[in-house]
Design a protein around this motif. Structure first.
Motif, short mmCIF file in Angstrom:
data_model
loop_
_atom_site.label_atom_id
_atom_site.label_comp_id
_atom_site.label_asym_id
_atom_site.label_seq_id
_atom_site.Cartn_x
_atom_site.Cartn_y
_atom_site.Cartn_z
N UNK A 1 8.68 -7.64 6.16
CA UNK A 1 9.12 -8.85 6.74
C UNK A 1 10.67 -9.25 5.97
N UNK A 2 10.79 -8.87 4.86
CA UNK A 2 12.14 -9.42 4.29
C UNK A 2 13.21 -8.62 4.85
N UNK B 1 4.16 -8.01 -4.02
CA UNK B 1 4.76 -7.50 -2.74
C UNK B 1 3.57 -6.82 -2.01
N UNK B 2 3.47 -7.02 -0.69
CA UNK B 2 2.52 -6.23 -0.10
C UNK B 2 3.20 -5.56 1.28
N UNK C 1 3.60 -5.97 4.18
CA UNK C 1 3.97 -6.94 5.27
C UNK C 1 4.96 -7.64 4.85
N UNK C 2 5.03 -8.32 3.59
CA UNK C 2 6.32 -9.12 3.32
C UNK C 2 7.48 -8.27 2.97
N UNK C 3 7.08 -6.85 2.41
CA UNK C 3 8.31 -6.19 2.22
C UNK C 3 9.06 -5.94 3.48
N UNK D 1 -3.13 -6.38 4.96
CA UNK D 1 -1.93 -7.22 4.21
C UNK D 1 -2.31 -6.98 2.65
N UNK E 1 1.95 -13.60 9.92
CA UNK E 1 1.51 -12.96 8.81
C UNK E 1 2.43 -13.17 7.62
N UNK E 2 3.68 -12.82 7.87
CA UNK E 2 4.70 -12.87 6.62
C UNK E 2 5.96 -12.98 7.52
N UNK E 3 6.56 -14.29 7.29
CA UNK E 3 7.85 -14.76 8.12
C UNK E 3 8.87 -13.54 7.85
N UNK F 1 11.28 -2.02 2.54
CA UNK F 1 11.53 -3.22 1.73
C UNK F 1 11.86 -2.90 0.04
#
Lengths: 390, 144
Positions: free
Chosen positions: A147-148, A140-141, A143-145, A120, A198-200, A375
């Motif tokens: 995730x978006x 920005x990781x 995972x969260x990219x 992550x 982890x990231x919604x 992302x």
């Protein structure tokens, strides 16, 4: 029927390691090169074209060619992240067809697990990249990219976490038969959606593994393929593309596969319904779902329904995928899954996949890679492969 | 009252292309770039227009208003934070954070307004918060 083809994959090799504590990255490159050359019945002195990407240390191809003692007349160091090696397959076909080389070697290696890289953590692409100033302050990781992108896909198309989970479930059904897979336990939809967020909206089990290792491919001209024999696999079509944030016209629900897929199908003169097996880049479950839509295996927005009810499980569903367990369960060497996608497709077309996951009469296969991030900016590469008699 | 851990914003890279953007942030405004040759607004701001490669690009002040295009709460971070893409009323979408609200209340399509957070080295970094909440705070401010 014998389809025309300009080059064949004669050798493929996946490094058995998943954690390479006592090996260097150049050493791993050389070990996978040797494995693929032995698989093809060739030696390093036969190689006259070499392809590698950003995982090759030093000056990339120059450093690795020297380390492995290669004498080359063609080199290509195209870097599009984890999709690079699938792009290299296409480039090798072109180079062989143009007479620039006759034996092309492609290598990938990495050891992020031994180096303690977090799944992550932020990737460092260097402070010289022009986008860094406007993104890096927001952490920005990977995972969260992704995730978006998943969040936006859910918003536009009603895709659910349970549908994404079905992709992991299918991968785990395949991985149980792969003794080298990092995650061999068969999981359920409930297991995935009940694993920690982890990231919604991505859960822990929506994410691929972090592993060391690598892989290599050897491509040869049709003349050499005839000498080597029927284990050679045809490259029938190829397409590459990139996609980025388009100067602020952001679209997170499509991947570059909307371009690379049709290019590859047109090149091969085939359509998605012709394909018996797919290897789809699976950094996250959402990567697979969006890619299947963009390649045309289902309509845009229908990916969730398409992957449900075991449709990706070999012997059960209509489109078996990633029968080695893929990045979600088997391995994701160097955080770059493109190479292993091609290797499992080659196993399927040779009839050398694990008997429990081997697709019956597998004649036509597709391998697709995604590099960078859906992302932000990504490379996409698609190849369509055929059995020797396809 | 116990002090909550604060998200640490890394310092942005400032160079000759980006310095006016970050200076404007310090002054409390969000600056975008438009191309005089083709008329298009782009993000992130560049010396050269990404639509026509003209070097005739000029800064202008954005409204600071927009809508959430996509977001994700990074649950694994301590403290968690909400990364997002916000589409400004000027038509461009930028990466940012959504702040000053309960994470569970963030929604795609939600109206948001410009705010700022300080980076580790003291640079103002543009973020966004729900527009309605901004109005409520302004109201409270006007009453007190």
């Amino acid at each position: 029927m014998s389809r025309p083809c300009k080059a064949y994959i004669a050798g493929a090799f996946e490094h058995p390691t998943r954690k390479a504590v006592d090996k260097t990255v150049p050493q791993l490159h050389a070990e996978v090169a040797l494995g693929a050359l032995r698989d093809a019945g060739l030696e390093s002195c036969d190689v006259d074209g070499y392809f590698c990407a950003g995982d090759a240390p030093g000056l990339g191809g120059l450093s690795m060619a020297e380390y492995m003692g290669l004498n080359l007349r063609h080199i290509d160091t195209t870097e599009t992240g984890g999709s690079s090696y699938i792009a290299h397959v296409g480039h090798a076909v072109d180079a062989i067809a143009a007479g620039r080389c006759s034996v092309a070697l492609i290598t990938l290696a990495g050891r992020p697990r031994a180096e303690g890289m977090s799944s992550v953590g932020a990737r460092d692409y260097g402070r010289g990249a022009p986008d860094v100033a406007f993104e890096q302050p927001y952490s920005p990781l990977i995972t969260n990219l992704y995730a978006m992108a998943a969040q936006r896909h859910m918003h536009e198309h009603g895709t659910t976490s349970e549908q994404l989970a079905a992709i992991k479930v299918a991968a785990s059904h395949h991985a149980q038969h792969n003794e080298r897979a990092m995650l061999r336990e068969v999981v359920t939809v409930e297991d995935v959606v009940n694993s920690p967020l982890v990231a919604d909206p991505l859960h822990r089990l929506d994410c691929c593994v972090v592993s060391d290792g690598g892989g290599a491919l050897v491509l040869v001209s049709p003349e050499k393929a005839r000498e080597i024999g029927p284990r050679c696999v045809k490259v029938l079509g190829q397409g590459t593309a990139i996609k980025h944030l388009s100067a602020g016209r952001v679209d997170l629900t499509h991947t570059g596969a909307v371009t690379s897929g049709p290019l590859a199908f047109a090149d091969a003169r085939l359509i998605p319904a012709d394909i018996d097996y797919v290897s789809i880049y699976d950094s996250f479950t959402i990567t697979v779902l969006m890619t299947l839509e963009d390649l045309g295996f289902c309509a845009k927005g229908q990916g969730g329904r398409f992957v449900s009810d075991g449709n990706l499980i070999s012997g059960v569903g209509r489109l078996p995928f990633n029968t080695d367990g893929g990045g979600l369960c088997n391995n994701h060497p160097g955080n770059r899954g493109g190479m292993t996608k091609v290797i499992e497709a080659v196993r399927q077309l040779r009839g050398e996949a694990h008997p429990r996951v081997q697709v019956r009469d597998c004649t036509l296969a597709l391998a697709h890679g995604t590099g960078g991030s859906i992302g932000t900016r990504m490379g996409s590469a698609t190849v369509i492969l055929g059995r020797n008699d396809a | 009252m116990t002090s909550q851990p604060q998200h640490i914003y890394p310092d942005p890279l400032v160079n000759s292309e980006t310095a006016p953007y970050w200076q404007a942030c310090q002054a409390g405004t969000l600056q975008l770039k438009r191309c005089n040759a083709c008329g298009q607004t782009h993000f992130y701001p560049r010396a050269v227009c990404p639509f026509c490669l003209s070097g005739d690009t000029v800064w202008f002040t954005a409204s600071g208003l927009g809508r959430v295009y996509a977001f994700s709460v990074m649950r694994r971070a301590e403290p968690p934070y909400a990364i997002a893409y916000v589409t400004l009323d000027e038509g461009v979408t930028l990466m940012t954070h959504i702040v000053d609200c309960a994470f569970d209340g963030i929604a795609i399509g939600q109206r948001v307004a410009l705010a700022f957070r300080q980076s580790a080295g003291g640079q103002a970094v543009p973020v966004f918060r729900p527009q309605a909440r901004l109005s409520a705070e302004a109201l409270v401010g006007s009453l007190s």
